[in-house]
Design a protein around this motif. Structure first.
Motif, PDB file in Angstrom:
ATOM      1  N   GLY A   1      -3.237 -54.541  17.064  1.00 21.78           N
ATOM      2  CA  GLY A   1      -4.213 -53.547  17.984  1.00 21.78           C
ATOM      3  C   GLY A   1      -5.126 -52.964  17.196  1.00 21.78           C
ATOM      4  O   GLY A   1      -5.781 -51.917  17.573  1.00 21.78           O
ATOM      5  N   VAL A   2      -5.868 -53.476  16.026  1.00 21.11           N
ATOM      6  CA  VAL A   2      -6.825 -52.805  15.242  1.00 21.11           C
ATOM      7  C   VAL A   2      -8.096 -53.173  15.741  1.00 21.11           C
ATOM      8  O   VAL A   2      -8.114 -54.398  16.191  1.00 21.11           O
ATOM      9  CB  VAL A   2      -6.733 -53.039  13.777  1.00 21.11           C
ATOM     10  CG1 VAL A   2      -7.821 -52.724  13.019  1.00 21.11           C
ATOM     11  CG2 VAL A   2      -5.047 -52.744  13.320  1.00 21.11           C
ATOM     12  N   ARG A   3      -9.096 -52.357  15.945  1.00 21.64           N
ATOM     13  CA  ARG A   3     -10.426 -52.677  16.415  1.00 21.64           C
ATOM     14  C   ARG A   3     -11.394 -52.305  15.600  1.00 21.64           C
ATOM     15  O   ARG A   3     -12.508 -51.699  15.892  1.00 21.64           O
ATOM     16  CB  ARG A   3     -10.676 -52.049  17.908  1.00 21.64           C
ATOM     17  CG  ARG A   3      -9.725 -52.910  18.842  1.00 21.64           C
ATOM     18  CD  ARG A   3     -10.044 -54.393  19.178  1.00 21.64           C
ATOM     19  NE  ARG A   3      -9.285 -55.045  20.000  1.00 21.64           N
ATOM     20  CZ  ARG A   3      -8.137 -55.441  19.684  1.00 21.64           C
ATOM     21  NH1 ARG A   3      -7.704 -55.652  18.484  1.00 21.64           N
ATOM     22  NH2 ARG A   3      -7.653 -56.226  20.692  1.00 21.64           N
ATOM     23  N   THR A   4     -11.016 -51.941  14.291  1.00 26.79           N
ATOM     24  CA  THR A   4     -11.956 -51.499  13.112  1.00 26.79           C
ATOM     25  C   THR A   4     -11.849 -52.641  11.960  1.00 26.79           C
ATOM     26  O   THR A   4     -11.113 -53.289  12.143  1.00 26.79           O
ATOM     27  CB  THR A   4     -11.556 -50.304  12.544  1.00 26.79           C
ATOM     28  OG1 THR A   4     -10.182 -50.270  12.486  1.00 26.79           O
ATOM     29  CG2 THR A   4     -11.797 -49.042  13.732  1.00 26.79           C
ATOM     30  N   PRO A   5     -12.882 -52.580  11.135  1.00 25.73           N
ATOM     31  CA  PRO A   5     -12.858 -53.682  10.147  1.00 25.73           C
ATOM     32  C   PRO A   5     -11.608 -53.579   9.271  1.00 25.73           C
ATOM     33  O   PRO A   5     -10.799 -52.754   9.211  1.00 25.73           O
ATOM     34  CB  PRO A   5     -13.795 -53.092   9.175  1.00 25.73           C
ATOM     35  CG  PRO A   5     -14.794 -52.373   9.951  1.00 25.73           C
ATOM     36  CD  PRO A   5     -14.005 -51.589  10.995  1.00 25.73           C
ATOM     37  N   VAL A   6     -11.265 -55.036   9.010  1.00 32.51           N
ATOM     38  CA  VAL A   6      -9.892 -55.496   8.458  1.00 32.51           C
ATOM     39  C   VAL A   6     -10.259 -56.383   7.450  1.00 32.51           C
ATOM     40  O   VAL A   6     -11.151 -57.350   7.629  1.00 32.51           O
ATOM     41  CB  VAL A   6      -8.703 -55.963   9.118  1.00 32.51           C
ATOM     42  CG1 VAL A   6      -7.593 -56.249   8.387  1.00 32.51           C
ATOM     43  CG2 VAL A   6      -8.456 -54.877  10.309  1.00 32.51           C
ATOM     44  N   VAL A   7      -9.921 -56.084   6.081  1.00 31.68           N
ATOM     45  CA  VAL A   7      -9.918 -56.996   5.030  1.00 31.68           C
ATOM     46  C   VAL A   7      -8.745 -57.934   4.794  1.00 31.68           C
ATOM     47  O   VAL A   7      -7.710 -57.240   4.992  1.00 31.68           O
ATOM     48  CB  VAL A   7     -10.491 -56.759   3.646  1.00 31.68           C
ATOM     49  CG1 VAL A   7     -10.473 -57.453   2.717  1.00 31.68           C
ATOM     50  CG2 VAL A   7     -11.717 -55.875   3.916  1.00 31.68           C
ATOM     51  N   GLU A   8      -8.835 -59.370   4.820  1.00 29.16           N
ATOM     52  CA  GLU A   8      -7.432 -59.980   4.457  1.00 29.16           C
ATOM     53  C   GLU A   8      -7.996 -60.932   2.917  1.00 29.16           C
ATOM     54  O   GLU A   8      -8.897 -61.263   2.827  1.00 29.16           O
ATOM     55  CB  GLU A   8      -7.439 -61.187   5.472  1.00 29.16           C
ATOM     56  CG  GLU A   8      -6.084 -61.815   5.271  1.00 29.16           C
ATOM     57  CD  GLU A   8      -5.691 -62.633   6.366  1.00 29.16           C
ATOM     58  OE1 GLU A   8      -4.728 -63.683   6.141  1.00 29.16           O
ATOM     59  OE2 GLU A   8      -6.379 -62.890   7.411  1.00 29.16           O
ATOM     60  N   THR A   9      -6.910 -60.827   2.193  1.00 30.65           N
ATOM     61  CA  THR A   9      -6.901 -61.464   0.867  1.00 30.65           C
ATOM     62  C   THR A   9      -5.834 -62.545   0.743  1.00 30.65           C
ATOM     63  O   THR A   9      -4.863 -62.606   1.759  1.00 30.65           O
ATOM     64  CB  THR A   9      -6.979 -60.504  -0.415  1.00 30.65           C
ATOM     65  OG1 THR A   9      -5.574 -60.250  -0.456  1.00 30.65           O
ATOM     66  CG2 THR A   9      -7.894 -59.457  -0.164  1.00 30.65           C
ATOM     67  N   ALA A  10      -5.752 -63.430  -0.173  1.00 33.37           N
ATOM     68  CA  ALA A  10      -4.540 -64.299  -0.372  1.00 33.37           C
ATOM     69  C   ALA A  10      -3.222 -63.642  -0.264  1.00 33.37           C
ATOM     70  O   ALA A  10      -2.404 -64.213   0.116  1.00 33.37           O
ATOM     71  CB  ALA A  10      -4.615 -65.089  -1.544  1.00 33.37           C
TER      72      ALA A  10
ATOM     73  N   VAL B   1     -14.663 -62.907  -3.416  1.00 31.15           N
ATOM     74  CA  VAL B   1     -14.698 -64.406  -3.153  1.00 31.15           C
ATOM     75  C   VAL B   1     -12.841 -64.555  -2.773  1.00 31.15           C
ATOM     76  O   VAL B   1     -12.022 -64.273  -3.465  1.00 31.15           O
ATOM     77  CB  VAL B   1     -14.882 -65.263  -4.232  1.00 31.15           C
ATOM     78  CG1 VAL B   1     -14.586 -66.838  -4.064  1.00 31.15           C
ATOM     79  CG2 VAL B   1     -16.377 -65.175  -4.671  1.00 31.15           C
ATOM     80  N   GLY B   2     -12.931 -65.485  -1.649  1.00 31.94           N
ATOM     81  CA  GLY B   2     -11.571 -65.738  -1.154  1.00 31.94           C
ATOM     82  C   GLY B   2     -11.341 -64.939  -0.155  1.00 31.94           C
ATOM     83  O   GLY B   2     -10.135 -65.214   0.562  1.00 31.94           O
ATOM     84  N   ALA B   3     -11.656 -63.618   0.205  1.00 29.69           N
ATOM     85  CA  ALA B   3     -11.202 -62.596   0.959  1.00 29.69           C
ATOM     86  C   ALA B   3     -12.003 -62.904   2.253  1.00 29.69           C
ATOM     87  O   ALA B   3     -13.055 -63.702   2.395  1.00 29.69           O
ATOM     88  CB  ALA B   3     -11.668 -61.210   0.414  1.00 29.69           C
ATOM     89  N   THR B   4     -11.293 -62.463   3.463  1.00 33.78           N
ATOM     90  CA  THR B   4     -12.082 -62.237   5.021  1.00 33.78           C
ATOM     91  C   THR B   4     -12.320 -60.989   5.431  1.00 33.78           C
ATOM     92  O   THR B   4     -11.425 -60.242   5.078  1.00 33.78           O
ATOM     93  CB  THR B   4     -11.296 -63.239   5.760  1.00 33.78           C
ATOM     94  OG1 THR B   4     -11.033 -64.509   5.136  1.00 33.78           O
ATOM     95  CG2 THR B   4     -11.601 -63.307   7.155  1.00 33.78           C
ATOM     96  N   LEU B   5     -13.457 -60.832   5.941  1.00 34.81           N
ATOM     97  CA  LEU B   5     -13.600 -59.397   6.684  1.00 34.81           C
ATOM     98  C   LEU B   5     -13.718 -59.772   8.143  1.00 34.81           C
ATOM     99  O   LEU B   5     -14.354 -60.684   8.542  1.00 34.81           O
ATOM    100  CB  LEU B   5     -14.770 -58.931   5.985  1.00 34.81           C
ATOM    101  CG  LEU B   5     -15.229 -57.537   6.941  1.00 34.81           C
ATOM    102  CD1 LEU B   5     -14.429 -56.455   6.450  1.00 34.81           C
ATOM    103  CD2 LEU B   5     -16.605 -57.360   6.020  1.00 34.81           C
TER     104      LEU B   5
END
Length: 377
Positions: A295-304, A237-241
């Motif tokens: 320049g990334v074209r693969t999955p990235v997760v972002e959190t706070a 919860v709160g993360a972005t994929l």
């Protein structure tokens, strides 16, 4: 286990309880895939606008599988007088085929997002994750896990707990239940001799992805550029994929819900347990990507607190190299720092973790602290 340990954690049957999203998608036997992912030829089961929120009833496969008898009501109630999800019973009793060659995951979707085109990225914001049941399982199966060939140590499926009399094929499935202790929800496992071991819960969806641009069948076990079974525990919860879009509409799907997982997922599974997930699905046009993902074209997760690029490959060493390359590409593309500076920073301050080593394609992810780049944001 006393059934009173489950008090206070209601069962969320399909269509019951709070639905926080604008749309609701249950796991129906005639719509889900079992062990396979959507591809370019798949038809969406739901269409939503760019930026819409969707509540998805994801379903754990544990208790449904053949080595547990494919009878979740009978299997799960060995462990106490507990509620069993109606969709679990429906899918297990359906004509859906799930063999040893198929993946185990119940995959819900796909969802078409208006305006998504190949070259774009789908932004998946995880808004809420609610337990659908107050229990789950951690399983170890022959031929799988970090210690395949060494575990399970019981080769003949003799029940390792007197109540678990239905397992076969050498599988060991440990029942875990949920309690509230000192203001926190914890998972507990019977450790023998009247003892229990407890651990913190931190739910997330192990499987979120977009359809691959192929007409070939896509198995659910190995993760890849499409996302899928990436098993990154930071995606709560709160993360972005961020997921690459390869087909019109993106065709998003979800599954493999977890209550908790350690990095590596070494036994084979995490604490597998069903979740009601609410996500926001938004399209990032290709022209905007350098300012978001570099320049990334693969999955990235972002959190706070972190950006988390990923690397995946059947070879763990190569997965590590991919994670380093993608972390360098992220920093260089987003912030314009020289690639050698990006690599030096990662060596001094980047934390590389093993996501999982049990899904044929192994995963490594890199934690980049946002606070280190405040002057660049």
């Amino acid at each position: 286990m006393s059934t009173t340990t489950l008090t206070g954690f209601p069962t969320l049957q399909p269509g019951q309880g709070p639905v926080l999203g604008e749309h609701y998608l249950p796991s129906r036997a005639d719509e889900v895939r079992w062990g396979w992912l959507p591809n370019a030829e798949s038809s969406p089961v739901l269409g939503v606008a760019d930026g819409a929120t969707v509540t998805i009833d994801t379903l754990s496969h544990e208790g449904l599988l053949g080595d547990q008898g494919r009878d979740p009501a009978r299997y799960i109630r060995q462990f106490g007088d507990v509620d069993v999800l109606d969709d679990a019973i429906e899918i297990a009793a359906s004509g859906l085929v799930n063999t040893a060659e198929d993946g185990p995951h119940v995959v819900t979707g796909p969802i078409a997002v208006a305006g998504a085109r190949p070259g774009d990225v789908l932004r998946v914001d995880v808004l809420d994750l609610t337990y659908r049941v107050p229990y789950g399982f951690v399983s170890n199966r022959h031929g799988f896990g970090a210690l395949a060939g060494e575990f399970p140590e019981d080769q003949d499926s003799t029940p390792t707990r007197h109540v678990d009399a239905m397992v076969s094929d050498g599988t060991v499935s440990h029942f875990s239940w949920v309690e509230a202790r000192d203001g926190y929800d914890v998972g507990l496992i019977d450790a023998g001799s009247g003892r229990t071991v407890q651990f913190a819960l931190d739910p997330f969806l192990g499987l979120m992805g977009t359809a691959s641009a192929t007409s070939d069948p896509v198995p659910s076990v190995p993760p890849g550029e499409h996302g899928g079974n990436i098993d990154i525990k930071h995606a709560g919860v709160g993360a972005t994929l961020f997921l690459p879009v390869s087909v019109d509409g993106a065709l998003f799907y979800a599954g493999d819900p977890h209550f908790a997982q350690g990095n590596g997922e070494v036994a084979l599974t995490a604490l597998e347990a069903s979740l009601r997930a609410t996500v926001r699905l938004s399209v990032i046009p290709a022209a905007q990507l350098p300012g978001v993902l570099g320049g990334v074209r693969t999955p990235v997760v972002e959190t706070a607190t972190h950006w988390i690029p990923t690397g995946m490959d059947p070879d763990l060493d190569e997965a590590m190299r991919q994670a380093v390359r993608n972390a360098v590409a992220f920093l260089h593309g987003r912030f314009g720092v020289p690639r050698s500076v990006a690599l030096a920073y990662l060596s001094a301050a980047g934390d590389f973790e093993v996501s999982q080593v049990v899904d044929a394609v192994k995963g490594v992810h890199c934690l980049i602290r946002k606070s280190d780049w405040t002057t660049w944001v």
